[in-house]
Scaffold this active site. Structure first.
Site, PDB file in Angstrom:
ATOM      1  N   ARG A 266      -4.186  10.029   4.498  1.00 47.67           N
ATOM      2  CA  ARG A 266      -3.132  10.386   4.772  1.00 47.67           C
ATOM      3  C   ARG A 266      -2.221  11.166   3.582  1.00 47.67           C
ATOM      4  NH1 ARG A 266      -0.402  14.183   7.995  1.00 47.67           N
ATOM      5  NH2 ARG A 266       2.040  14.103   7.981  1.00 47.67           N
TER       6      ARG A 266
ATOM      7  N   ARG B  54      -8.103  -0.593   4.529  1.00 46.38           N
ATOM      8  CA  ARG B  54      -7.303   0.625   3.556  1.00 46.38           C
ATOM      9  C   ARG B  54      -6.108  -0.366   3.576  1.00 46.38           C
ATOM     10  NH1 ARG B  54      -8.689   5.876   7.045  1.00 46.38           N
ATOM     11  NH2 ARG B  54      -7.532   6.720   5.423  1.00 46.38           N
TER      12      ARG B  54
ATOM     13  N   ASP C 289       4.209   0.783  12.546  1.00 49.64           N
ATOM     14  CA  ASP C 289       3.595  -0.168  11.118  1.00 49.64           C
ATOM     15  C   ASP C 289       3.301  -1.950  11.431  1.00 49.64           C
ATOM     16  OD1 ASP C 289       2.075   2.238   9.810  1.00 49.64           O
ATOM     17  OD2 ASP C 289       3.339   1.655   8.263  1.00 49.64           O
TER      18      ASP C 289
ATOM     19  N   ARG D  72      -0.688  14.900  13.175  1.00 44.59           N
ATOM     20  CA  ARG D  72       0.578  14.586  12.131  1.00 44.59           C
ATOM     21  C   ARG D  72       0.505  15.917  11.085  1.00 44.59           C
ATOM     22  NH1 ARG D  72      -1.363   8.579   9.523  1.00 44.59           N
ATOM     23  NH2 ARG D  72       0.096   8.827   8.684  1.00 44.59           N
ATOM     24  N   PRO D  73       1.925  16.349  11.834  1.00 44.18           N
ATOM     25  CA  PRO D  73       1.729  17.791  10.488  1.00 44.18           C
ATOM     26  C   PRO D  73       2.669  17.577   9.500  1.00 44.18           C
ATOM     27  CG  PRO D  73       3.198  17.712  12.249  1.00 44.18           C
ATOM     28  CD  PRO D  73       2.466  16.525  12.989  1.00 44.18           C
ATOM     29  N   ILE D  74       2.462  18.678   8.409  1.00 46.20           N
ATOM     30  CA  ILE D  74       2.748  17.949   7.738  1.00 46.20           C
ATOM     31  C   ILE D  74       4.308  19.614   7.420  1.00 46.20           C
ATOM     32  CG2 ILE D  74       0.952  17.246   6.457  1.00 46.20           C
ATOM     33  CD1 ILE D  74      -0.097  19.422   5.027  1.00 46.20           C
ATOM     34  N   ASP D  75       4.214  20.100   7.890  1.00 43.62           N
ATOM     35  CA  ASP D  75       5.283  20.625   8.377  1.00 43.62           C
ATOM     36  C   ASP D  75       6.808  21.006   7.703  1.00 43.62           C
ATOM     37  OD1 ASP D  75       5.957  19.936  10.554  1.00 43.62           O
ATOM     38  OD2 ASP D  75       8.076  21.119  11.091  1.00 43.62           O
ATOM     39  N   LEU D  76       7.388  19.724   7.776  1.00 43.31           N
ATOM     40  CA  LEU D  76       8.330  19.841   7.053  1.00 43.31           C
ATOM     41  C   LEU D  76       8.536  19.155   4.973  1.00 43.31           C
ATOM     42  CD1 LEU D  76       9.754  16.605   8.628  1.00 43.31           C
ATOM     43  CD2 LEU D  76      10.378  18.792   9.170  1.00 43.31           C
TER      44      LEU D  76
ATOM     45  N   ILE E 241       7.429   7.321  16.967  1.00 45.49           N
ATOM     46  CA  ILE E 241       7.373   7.977  15.719  1.00 45.49           C
ATOM     47  C   ILE E 241       6.142   8.592  15.439  1.00 45.49           C
ATOM     48  CG2 ILE E 241       6.888   7.585  13.144  1.00 45.49           C
ATOM     49  CD1 ILE E 241       9.575   6.218  14.539  1.00 45.49           C
TER      50      ILE E 241
ATOM     51  N   LYS F 170       0.676  -1.737   0.318  1.00 47.38           N
ATOM     52  CA  LYS F 170       0.054   0.180   0.531  1.00 47.38           C
ATOM     53  C   LYS F 170       0.505   1.681  -0.231  1.00 47.38           C
ATOM     54  CE  LYS F 170      -1.564   1.302   3.303  1.00 47.38           C
ATOM     55  NZ  LYS F 170      -1.468   3.267   3.871  1.00 47.38           N
ATOM     56  N   ASN F 171       1.919   1.444   1.395  1.00 49.46           N
ATOM     57  CA  ASN F 171       2.690   2.684   1.086  1.00 49.46           C
ATOM     58  C   ASN F 171       3.510   2.941  -0.113  1.00 49.46           C
ATOM     59  OD1 ASN F 171       1.312   2.443   3.936  1.00 49.46           O
ATOM     60  ND2 ASN F 171       3.095   2.192   4.850  1.00 49.46           N
TER      61      ASN F 171
ATOM     62  N   CYS G 184      -5.540   7.975   9.257  1.00 51.89           N
ATOM     63  CA  CYS G 184      -5.511   7.282  10.690  1.00 51.89           C
ATOM     64  C   CYS G 184      -4.949   8.380  11.560  1.00 51.89           C
ATOM     65  CB  CYS G 184      -4.952   5.384  10.283  1.00 51.89           C
ATOM     66  SG  CYS G 184      -5.854   4.281   9.691  1.00 51.89           S
TER      67      CYS G 184
HETATM   68  C1  UD1 Z   1       4.462   7.321   6.374  1.00 52.60           C
HETATM   69  C2  UD1 Z   1       3.398   5.808   5.906  1.00 52.60           C
HETATM   70  C3  UD1 Z   1       2.786   4.930   7.393  1.00 52.60           C
HETATM   71  C4  UD1 Z   1       3.346   4.962   7.988  1.00 52.60           C
HETATM   72  C5  UD1 Z   1       4.674   6.341   8.367  1.00 52.60           C
HETATM   73  C6  UD1 Z   1       6.322   5.666   9.797  1.00 52.60           C
HETATM   74  C7  UD1 Z   1       2.327   5.775   3.598  1.00 52.60           C
HETATM   75  C8  UD1 Z   1       1.240   5.862   3.172  1.00 52.60           C
HETATM   76  N1  UD1 Z   1       2.382   6.031   4.975  1.00 52.60           N
HETATM   77  O1  UD1 Z   1       3.473   7.850   6.443  1.00 52.60           O
HETATM   78  O2  UD1 Z   1       2.382   3.760   7.369  1.00 52.60           O
HETATM   79  O3  UD1 Z   1       3.424   4.794   9.812  1.00 52.60           O
HETATM   80  O4  UD1 Z   1       5.596   6.645   7.086  1.00 52.60           O
HETATM   81  O5  UD1 Z   1       6.881   4.672   8.682  1.00 52.60           O
HETATM   82  O6  UD1 Z   1       4.015   5.517   3.672  1.00 52.60           O
HETATM   83  N2  UD1 Z   1       6.032  14.414  11.114  1.00 52.60           N
HETATM   84  C9  UD1 Z   1       6.425  15.961  11.472  1.00 52.60           C
HETATM   85  N3  UD1 Z   1       5.875  17.285  10.285  1.00 52.60           N
HETATM   86  C10 UD1 Z   1       5.700  16.379   8.940  1.00 52.60           C
HETATM   87  C11 UD1 Z   1       5.923  15.018   8.656  1.00 52.60           C
HETATM   88  C12 UD1 Z   1       5.975  13.921   9.160  1.00 52.60           C
HETATM   89  O7  UD1 Z   1       6.330  16.353  12.224  1.00 52.60           O
HETATM   90  O8  UD1 Z   1       5.967  17.497   7.881  1.00 52.60           O
HETATM   91  C13 UD1 Z   1       5.736  13.730  11.941  1.00 52.60           C
HETATM   92  C14 UD1 Z   1       4.836  12.542  11.841  1.00 52.60           C
HETATM   93  O9  UD1 Z   1       3.858  13.147  12.644  1.00 52.60           O
HETATM   94  C15 UD1 Z   1       5.082  11.345  12.855  1.00 52.60           C
HETATM   95  C16 UD1 Z   1       6.579  11.225  12.117  1.00 52.60           C
HETATM   96  O10 UD1 Z   1       6.854  12.848  12.371  1.00 52.60           O
HETATM   97  O11 UD1 Z   1       4.785  11.690  13.978  1.00 52.60           O
HETATM   98  C17 UD1 Z   1       6.890  10.590  10.720  1.00 52.60           C
HETATM   99  O12 UD1 Z   1       5.823  10.614   9.980  1.00 52.60           O
HETATM  100  P1  UD1 Z   1       6.228  10.008   8.432  1.00 52.60           P
HETATM  101  O13 UD1 Z   1       8.088   9.520   8.015  1.00 52.60           O
HETATM  102  O14 UD1 Z   1       6.210  11.151   7.123  1.00 52.60           O
HETATM  103  O15 UD1 Z   1       4.716   9.204   7.517  1.00 52.60           O
HETATM  104  P2  UD1 Z   1       3.485   9.586   7.106  1.00 52.60           P
HETATM  105  O16 UD1 Z   1       4.487   9.361   5.702  1.00 52.60           O
HETATM  106  O17 UD1 Z   1       3.199  10.143   6.885  1.00 52.60           O
END
Ligand code: UD1
Length: 421
Positions: A95, A402, A310, A124-128, A332, A25-26, A119
């Site tokens: 997401r 999902r 996961d 789950r911020p997207i600041d990065l 995480i 899926k990922n 989920c």
């Molecule tokens: C992806 C996977 C998810 C997995 C996760 C970690 C997909 C579709 N999903 O999720 O199944 O559990 O990787 O292996 O591939 N974070 C920030 N700011 C950001 C981005 C992330 O603070 O801009 C934090 C998140 O809140 C979280 C951590 O970083 O605590 C990991 O997030 P990230 O690696 O980005 O996971 P996803 O891509 O959302």
């Protein structure tokens, strides 16, 4: 829809037999977003039939792509992308919809979308993602829950240092950088196999990418990408979930179509718990967990190649009946123990405190009514129910669907008594 559907599991049966692992899926989700970039038809084989994949196809169709599925092959024709806006109802379905940000900016030079759903694992911020794309020249305004992104003069390369190796941010930067002017460096990039799969697809399309799978990825922008055929890598988390199910029922299982080298982060832990594992060439693995398992050393979830977050929930289920005390530290996500209270309804003895969860092994679980609150937590409940004495009823299947294709028929084929009502 599956809102009112339930799984009925009569537990206590050994699982025995062979399971073929589906595509990841990922990996499939970012690959479907990436299919927006090349002008033409991408053919994706081994693409799992999941509700999240359907959601990605609905987004692709909305922006003008033509998507069709034939068995496990999904074809995306992006010859005529005309939309750059993703409505709120589509964004909220998962997401991963955020990965369309980099792809649409790369293809259309603009993009408007709302904050993604998915989920609930804590904030789950997207600041990065946003900060990286800004460094590459995107202008991003956040207003009323929407992100308005434009790259008037096109994106340009940049040196991006991630403070955390975020999977999604690494994917978005990769997608945006392929056709940006000049060179992009991603430092502290995520190293997950899904990143390597995405890079391999993009390279086949003509992108110039070095270092995917290492901490530093370098992308040299090219003018245009051309579509290609690609096969999605096997799902290491689905594979791990079925292994947990085999172990907790003291059964034996052969997995086919898996990539065992992607699973080292947890296979070793399974062995320390008492499972015997043999790997063969050609993506085949045999596991047997015949005796009572013992608690593993402390498990800390980590970015790849560490123990994957996961698979933490299915492992928590596995440890409920292992002899001794198991400790999990979730590094995480801040809220990833929502399955614990439901596992306790099945008779598990677990305490949580912040990001730590302590499982005292009990000799047996007993069937109960439980409800999934997220995808992998749902898989944990199924794992535990397979071992619990008596009947369990699991609701919340929208989450499970999902990420697990034909879960109950797969489990039935190896001897489980499970049905959907
Ligand atoms: C992806 C996977 C998810 C997995 C996760 C970690 C997909 C579709 N999903 O999720 O199944 O559990 O990787 O292996 O591939 N974070 C920030 N700011 C950001 C981005 C992330 O603070 O801009 C934090 C998140 O809140 C979280 C951590 O970083 O605590 C990991 O997030 P990230 O690696 O980005 O996971 P996803 O891509 O959302």
């Amino acid at each position: 829809m599956n809102f009112r559907q339930k799984l009925i599991v009569n537990g206590g049966r050994k699982l025995e037999g062979e399971v073929r692992v589906h595509g990841a899926k990922n990996s499939a989700l970012p690959l479907l977003s990436a299919a927006v970039l090349p002008h033409g038809e991408t053919v994706l084989h081994n693409c799992p039939a999941l509700t999240d994949v359907d959601a990605a196809c609905r987004i692709l169709t909305h922006i003008g792509c033509k998507c069709r599925r034939d068995g496990d092959t999904v074809t995306v024709d992006a010859s005529n992308v005309f939309g750059s806006e993703i409505p709120d109802n589509l964004m909220r379905q998962m997401r991963s919809s955020i990965i369309f940000l980099g792809a649409l900016l790369g293809r259309m030079g603009r993009c408007r979308l709302s904050f993604p759903g998915g989920c609930e694992l804590g904030s789950r911020p997207i600041d990065l993602h946003i900060s990286a794309l800004r460094q590459m020249g995107a202008k991003i305004d956040e207003e009323h829950g929407f992100l308005d992104c434009t790259a008037g003069k096109g994106l340009h390369g940049a040196k991006i240092v991630l403070s955390f190796p975020s999977v999604g941010a690494t994917e978005n930067i990769l997608l945006a950088a392929c056709t940006a002017k000049g060179e992009t460096e991603i430092h502290n990039a995520a190293r997950e196999p899904e990143i390597v799969d995405l890079a391999e697809y993009l390279i086949k399309c003509g992108a110039k990418i070095r270092g995917a799978g290492d901490g530093v990825i370098i992308i040299e922008g090219v003018e245009r990408l051309s579509p290609c055929e690609h096969s999605v890598i096997p799902d290491r988390i689905e594979a791990g979930t079925y292994l947990c199910a085999a172990m907790i029922t003291h059964g034996e299982m052969i997995l086919t179509n898996c990539r065992t080298e992607h699973m080292n982060g947890f296979l070793q832990t399974m062995e320390t718990m008492g499972a015997r594992i043999y790997t063969y060439g050609g993506g085949k693995l045999y596991i047997t967990g015949k005796k009572r398992l013992t608690a593993p050393p402390t498990i800390r979830t980590m970015p790849y190649p560490g123990f994957p977050t996961d698979i933490q929930a299915p492992f928590t289920a596995l440890c409920t009946t292992a002899e001794g005390t198991s400790v999990f530290v979730e590094t995480i996500f801040e809220n990833r123990f929502r399955h614990v209270s439901e596992l306790m309804r099945l008779g598990a003895n677990i305490k949580t405190e912040g990001r730590v969860c302590v499982v005292e092994g009990v000799p047996r679980l007993s069937g109960a009514k439980v409800c999934a609150a997220d995808l992998r937590g749902g898989a944990a409940l199924v794992t535990a129910a397979l071992a619990a004495e008596g009947t369990s009823e699991i609701s919340g299947l929208t989450y499970i669907d999902r990420g697990y294709e034909s879960l109950e028929s797969t489990l039935r084929s190896v001897g489980a008594d499970i049905k959907r009502v």
